[in-house]
Design an enzyme around this catalytic site. Structure first.
Site, PDB file in Angstrom:
ATOM      1  N   GLY A  82      59.910  39.034   5.749  1.00  0.00           N
ATOM      2  CA  GLY A  82      59.459  40.361   5.348  1.00  0.00           C
ATOM      3  C   GLY A  82      59.199  40.458   3.862  1.00  0.00           C
ATOM      4  O   GLY A  82      58.213  41.072   3.422  1.00  0.00           O
ATOM      5  N   ASP A  83      60.075  39.845   3.064  1.00  0.00           N
ATOM      6  CA  ASP A  83      59.885  39.829   1.609  1.00  0.00           C
ATOM      7  C   ASP A  83      58.625  39.052   1.244  1.00  0.00           C
ATOM      8  O   ASP A  83      57.901  39.414   0.313  1.00  0.00           O
ATOM      9  CB  ASP A  83      61.096  39.197   0.923  1.00  0.00           C
ATOM     10  CG  ASP A  83      62.398  39.864   1.322  1.00  0.00           C
ATOM     11  OD1 ASP A  83      62.379  41.091   1.544  1.00  0.00           O
ATOM     12  OD2 ASP A  83      63.423  39.162   1.421  1.00  0.00           O
TER      13      ASP A  83
END
Length: 303
Positions: free
Chosen positions: A248-249
């Site tokens: 996600g990052d």
């Protein structure tokens, strides 16, 4: 300039074994440590893409020294506030069937520490990008992200990637982009989202609450980008899942990379998908070659 904020960083201790038996002696097949924290991950992926950023947040003790040393080796500029207590240690246990995380105890952060951090945002200019991501330590007010947003010029592109009360309060201050996954959306609205239409409707509700654009990740089912005027659906390219940690990052970093190259948010979306997927298919965070190798497999369509 791009600024990433990690209020609650950690040393992540990765433990890999075939099976885990509760109450028994277990032996690792592999173990290693890495600096953890959503903002730190974004800065590292951006560095892999040759994009500079400044990592901000709180750091302390011998564990904090380890993180700072790692960032210096990575040649990532940082300007952390130093605490008296040690930065936490998290455990990330991976077996053949599952991934389990144990979050360590956060150090205490004082009012003076918070004031010192807030002053650092006075340097942010209207053309900058600020990524506010990750959990908020219990010793910090849940309004911290909102407090920071109110200090910034209105033109700054603010990306908010958190959950719970800090997310609610941050939305009220208005942001450029939020990046929940479908499960976090269900948690936020306290209802089951059964199909794409219901997920999109929930995303549009986030827009009404203060998120100009909304990026919703759906894991292996792809993702959704909701802008002011349109809804886009992106696929998840085929590949072998190795670890979802940092995916996600990496998606956020890919979006920021695309914007930093002069692309619109919609054009930058493909870099986000490729970056998140590449990390999921890797032992660590994606490289630029890994990201670029997936670009031709990305399909984005108007919904």
């Amino acid at each position: 300039m791009i600024y990433t904020l990690t209020l609650n960083p950690a040393i992540d201790y990765y433990m890999i074994m075939e099976n885990f038996q509760l109450g028994a002696l277990n032996s690792l097949e592999e173990g290693y440590t890495l600096p953890g924290g959503k903002g730190i991950n974004v800065s590292k992926v951006l560095k892999n893409f040759s994009v500079e950023s400044v990592a901000l947040g709180f750091i302390g003790g011998f564990t904090g020294d380890y993180i700072i040393k790692h960032l210096k080796e990575y040649q990532i500029e940082n300007d952390f506030v130093t605490l008296n207590e040690n930065t936490r240690i998290n455990i990330k246990l991976k077996t053949k069937d599952s991934e389990t995380e144990i979050a360590g105890i956060s150090p205490k952060i004082t009012v003076e520490n918070i004031d010192e951090l807030l002053k650092k945002f006075q340097q942010v200019k209207k053309e900058d990008i600020v990524i506010l991501s990750g959990s908020v330590p219990s010793s910090v007010k849940a309004t911290i992200y909102a407090d920071i947003i109110k200090l910034l010029p209105k033109e700054v592109k603010i990306i908010l990637d958190t959950r719970g009360v800090p997310f609610v309060e941050g939305l009220k201050a208005n942001v450029y982009l939020t990046k929940p996954n479908n499960h976090e959306l269900e948690e936020f609205f306290n209802r089951k989202l059964n199909n794409l239409d219901e997920i999109i409707e929930a995303g549009k509700e986030l827009q009404k609450l203060g998120s100009e654009n909304v990026l919703i990740s759906l894991g292996k089912d792809g993702s959704i980008l909701i802008t002011k005027d349109e809804v886009y659906v992106g696929n998840a390219p085929q590949g072998k899942l190795i670890s979802s940690v940092g995916a996600g990052d990496s998606m956020v970093a890919g979006i920021v990379y695309g914007i930093a190259q002069g692309n619109s948010l919609v054009e930058a979306y493909k870099y986000g998908i490729a970056s998140g997927s590449s990390t999921a298919f890797s032992e660590g965070l994606t490289t630029i070659d890994g990201m670029k190798s997936l670009l031709n497999k990305i399909e984005i369509k108007k919904y």
